[in-house]
Design a protein around this motif. Structure first.
Motif, mmCIF file in Angstrom:
data_model
loop_
_atom_site.group_PDB
_atom_site.id
_atom_site.type_symbol
_atom_site.label_atom_id
_atom_site.label_comp_id
_atom_site.label_asym_id
_atom_site.label_seq_id
_atom_site.Cartn_x
_atom_site.Cartn_y
_atom_site.Cartn_z
ATOM 1 N N ALA A 245 0.877 -1.160 -0.071
ATOM 2 C CA ALA A 245 -0.056 0.068 0.105
ATOM 3 C C ALA A 245 0.907 1.259 0.075
ATOM 4 N N GLY A 246 2.042 1.107 0.556
ATOM 5 C CA GLY A 246 3.118 2.378 0.613
ATOM 6 C C GLY A 246 3.297 2.589 1.998
ATOM 7 N N LYS A 247 3.186 1.739 2.898
ATOM 8 C CA LYS A 247 3.408 2.315 4.392
ATOM 9 C C LYS A 247 4.885 2.404 4.722
ATOM 10 N N THR A 248 5.451 1.537 4.319
ATOM 11 C CA THR A 248 7.270 1.997 4.673
ATOM 12 C C THR A 248 7.686 3.175 3.875
ATOM 13 N N THR A 249 7.077 3.456 2.716
ATOM 14 C CA THR A 249 7.479 4.660 2.043
ATOM 15 C C THR A 249 6.683 5.861 2.589
ATOM 16 N N LEU A 250 5.499 5.954 3.108
ATOM 17 C CA LEU A 250 4.958 6.785 3.873
ATOM 18 C C LEU A 250 5.702 7.220 5.049
ATOM 19 N N ALA A 251 5.994 6.124 5.842
ATOM 20 C CA ALA A 251 6.808 6.398 6.906
ATOM 21 C C ALA A 251 8.003 7.261 6.939
ATOM 22 N N GLY A 252 8.775 7.268 5.717
ATOM 23 C CA GLY A 252 9.856 7.950 5.469
ATOM 24 C C GLY A 252 9.395 9.544 5.278
ATOM 25 N N LYS A 253 8.229 9.549 4.531
ATOM 26 C CA LYS A 253 7.616 10.791 3.941
ATOM 27 C C LYS A 253 7.102 11.603 5.324
ATOM 28 N N LEU A 254 6.389 10.915 5.964
ATOM 29 C CA LEU A 254 5.797 11.537 7.217
ATOM 30 C C LEU A 254 6.857 11.933 8.201
ATOM 31 N N ARG B 203 15.102 -3.546 6.465
ATOM 32 C CA ARG B 203 15.919 -2.828 5.620
ATOM 33 C C ARG B 203 15.345 -1.422 4.884
ATOM 34 N N GLN B 204 14.254 -1.727 4.384
ATOM 35 C CA GLN B 204 13.842 -0.539 3.593
ATOM 36 C C GLN B 204 13.283 0.473 4.261
ATOM 37 N N LEU B 205 12.849 0.123 5.522
ATOM 38 C CA LEU B 205 12.589 1.453 6.472
ATOM 39 C C LEU B 205 14.002 2.281 6.804
ATOM 40 N N GLN B 206 15.057 1.351 7.073
ATOM 41 C CA GLN B 206 16.164 1.719 7.281
ATOM 42 C C GLN B 206 16.834 2.846 6.521
ATOM 43 N N VAL B 207 16.636 2.406 5.062
ATOM 44 C CA VAL B 207 16.924 3.148 3.811
ATOM 45 C C VAL B 207 16.307 4.412 4.005
ATOM 46 N N ASN B 208 14.917 4.236 3.876
ATOM 47 C CA ASN B 208 14.188 5.308 4.277
ATOM 48 C C ASN B 208 14.431 6.520 5.183
ATOM 49 N N GLY B 209 14.592 5.775 6.374
ATOM 50 C CA GLY B 209 15.087 6.651 7.594
ATOM 51 C C GLY B 209 16.609 7.432 7.217
ATOM 52 N N GLU B 210 17.488 6.614 6.751
ATOM 53 C CA GLU B 210 18.697 7.331 6.390
ATOM 54 C C GLU B 210 18.551 8.434 5.450
ATOM 55 N N ARG B 211 17.567 8.308 4.407
ATOM 56 C CA ARG B 211 17.187 9.253 3.421
ATOM 57 C C ARG B 211 16.794 10.644 4.168
ATOM 58 N N ALA B 212 15.828 10.422 5.006
ATOM 59 C CA ALA B 212 15.014 11.335 5.774
ATOM 60 C C ALA B 212 15.779 11.980 7.116
ATOM 61 N N GLY B 213 16.805 11.274 7.256
ATOM 62 C CA GLY B 213 17.969 11.554 8.266
ATOM 63 C C GLY B 213 17.057 11.570 9.580
ATOM 64 N N GLU C 42 7.024 8.376 -5.588
ATOM 65 C CA GLU C 42 7.934 7.606 -4.532
ATOM 66 C C GLU C 42 8.965 8.296 -3.867
ATOM 67 N N GLY C 43 9.112 9.715 -4.200
ATOM 68 C CA GLY C 43 10.172 10.627 -3.542
ATOM 69 C C GLY C 43 9.680 10.889 -2.090
ATOM 70 N N LEU C 44 10.616 11.356 -1.298
ATOM 71 C CA LEU C 44 10.143 11.800 0.031
ATOM 72 C C LEU C 44 9.263 12.957 0.441
ATOM 73 N N LYS C 45 9.493 13.710 -0.774
ATOM 74 C CA LYS C 45 8.670 14.970 -0.799
ATOM 75 C C LYS C 45 7.375 14.791 -1.396
ATOM 76 N N ASP C 46 6.995 13.647 -2.095
ATOM 77 C CA ASP C 46 5.616 13.617 -2.754
ATOM 78 C C ASP C 46 4.562 13.098 -1.791
ATOM 79 N N PHE C 47 4.489 14.281 -1.162
ATOM 80 C CA PHE C 47 3.273 13.877 0.198
ATOM 81 C C PHE C 47 2.678 15.097 0.357
ATOM 82 N N GLU C 48 1.381 15.277 0.683
ATOM 83 C CA GLU C 48 0.919 16.403 1.256
ATOM 84 C C GLU C 48 -0.363 16.224 2.003
ATOM 85 N N LEU C 49 -0.613 17.308 3.123
ATOM 86 C CA LEU C 49 -1.831 17.366 3.788
ATOM 87 C C LEU C 49 -3.047 17.139 2.933
ATOM 88 N N PHE C 50 -4.223 16.336 3.282
ATOM 89 C CA PHE C 50 -5.147 16.489 2.387
ATOM 90 C C PHE C 50 -6.066 17.541 2.917
#
Ligand code: GDP
Length: 304
Positions: A111-120, A145-155, A285-293
């Motif tokens: 669904a995109g949870k792990t990706t969303l975790a990084g975005k959020l 591992r995927q969450l770790q990568v997203n975490g690293e990207r997000a700092g 898919e990018g970390l910033k592709d995310f917005e308040l609805f």
């Protein structure tokens, strides 16, 4: 998204222009067109039925207005009904009085949870928060591992259960409920003011997954439980959403993959059948592709 629905509704309303007063037949024809447009946009049948019944009732009760012609009045009704379904006012994250604010993510696999975790996490960090990500998806081999990568990207640091996986924190257990509990405790100790807990998803709804998510919810008492759903899921949205609503009693909806060619029906169906607001939209898919609805902006876009 919603482009075709938007075009169809605009064309329908155009037919009402210039009419001084609407007959019942005009209203019936308009409501029929709205019904077809919504069904073609993949909105669930039960939702379409309730929506059109409400529009029709309100349209029949219209008083003659000085300011708006009948066509404009119907557009206004449809707009208000759409905003209502999508959750009304823009719903922001409820922050805990005593930090950390705990946000749990739930939804099907992919669904995109792990990706969303990084975005959020990125979004919250941008607002001055100090988030901690917690990896409780121990089902899928690569999820931690995927969450770790997203975490690293997000700092943003990640609390992960597997020793050996590079992480700022370490914990010895493979039990997702224990990991969630430890993650929240770790956030408190390390003064993170927000914790985002990623959980496991399966390809379809299943009892074991739901029980695990419910157990995690009970263990960490989150301030928000976000149900993450792929907008492309179409008619399956309703059964999935109802199962998660019953299973984890989520507090808000996150729609993902709105950048795809989804017809938008899932958004309306999920919000309507669960009565829960759509809170965020994920658009890539990018970390910033995310917005308040914003329900009002989305409704206006549909009726533009
Ligand atoms: P999870 O199983 O729920 O954790 O889902 P993932 O976060 O792993 O996402 C599944 C796939 O969808 C990955 O390939 C993501 O890159 C992709 N994805 C997630 N969100 C979006 C989005 O908003 N748009 C697009 N196009 N792809 C997305």
């Amino acid at each position: 998204m919603f482009n075709s629905l938007s075009d169809r509704l605009t064309a329908t309303f155009k037919n009402l222009r210039g009419k001084g007063r609407l007959s019942e037949a005009d209203i019936d024809a308009t409501v029929r067109e709205i019904r077809r447009a919504l069904l073609d946009a993949d909105v669930a049948v039960s939702v379409v039925r309730a929506f059109t019944a409400s529009v029709k009732e309100r349209a029949l009760g219209l008083e003659v207005s000085q300011a708006l012609n009948p066509g404009q009045q119907i557009v206004k009704i449809v707009n208000e009904e759409l905003v209502g379904i999508l959750g009304g006012e823009t719903r922001r994250i409820r922050l805990a009085k005593n930090p950390p604010t705990v946000i749990m993510l739930a939804g099907l696999q992919g669904a995109g949870k792990t990706t969303l975790a990084g975005k959020l996490a990125t979004w919250l960090k941008g607002q001055g928060h100090s988030p901690l990500l917690v990896a409780c998806d121990l089902q899928r081999p690569n999820a931690v591992r995927q969450l770790q990568v997203n975490g690293e990207r997000a700092g943003v640091p990640v609390f992960a259960p597997h020793p050996g996986v590079s992480s700022e924190f370490e914990s010895a257990t493979g039990d997702p409920v224990a990991v969630a509990r430890q993650g929240v405790a770790e956030a408190r100790t390390r003064l993170h003011d927000v914790v985002i807990v990623d959980t496991a998803g399966r390809l379809g709804v299943d009892a074991e997954l739901m029980q695990q998510a419910a157990d995690i919810r009970a263990a960490i008492d989150p301030d928000e439980v976000l149900f993450v759903i792929d907008a492309m899921i179409g008619q399956d949205a309703v059964t999935t959403a109802l199962a998660f609503s019953e299973g984890v009693d989520f507090t808000g909806v996150v729609l993902t993959k709105l950048d795809g060619d989804a017809r938008g029906g899932a958004a309306l169906s999920v919000a309507s059948v669960t009565g829960k607001p759509v809170m965020f939209a994920s658009t890539g898919e990018g970390l910033k592709d995310f917005e308040l609805f914003h329900p009002d902006r989305m409704a206006s876009r549909i009726l533009d």
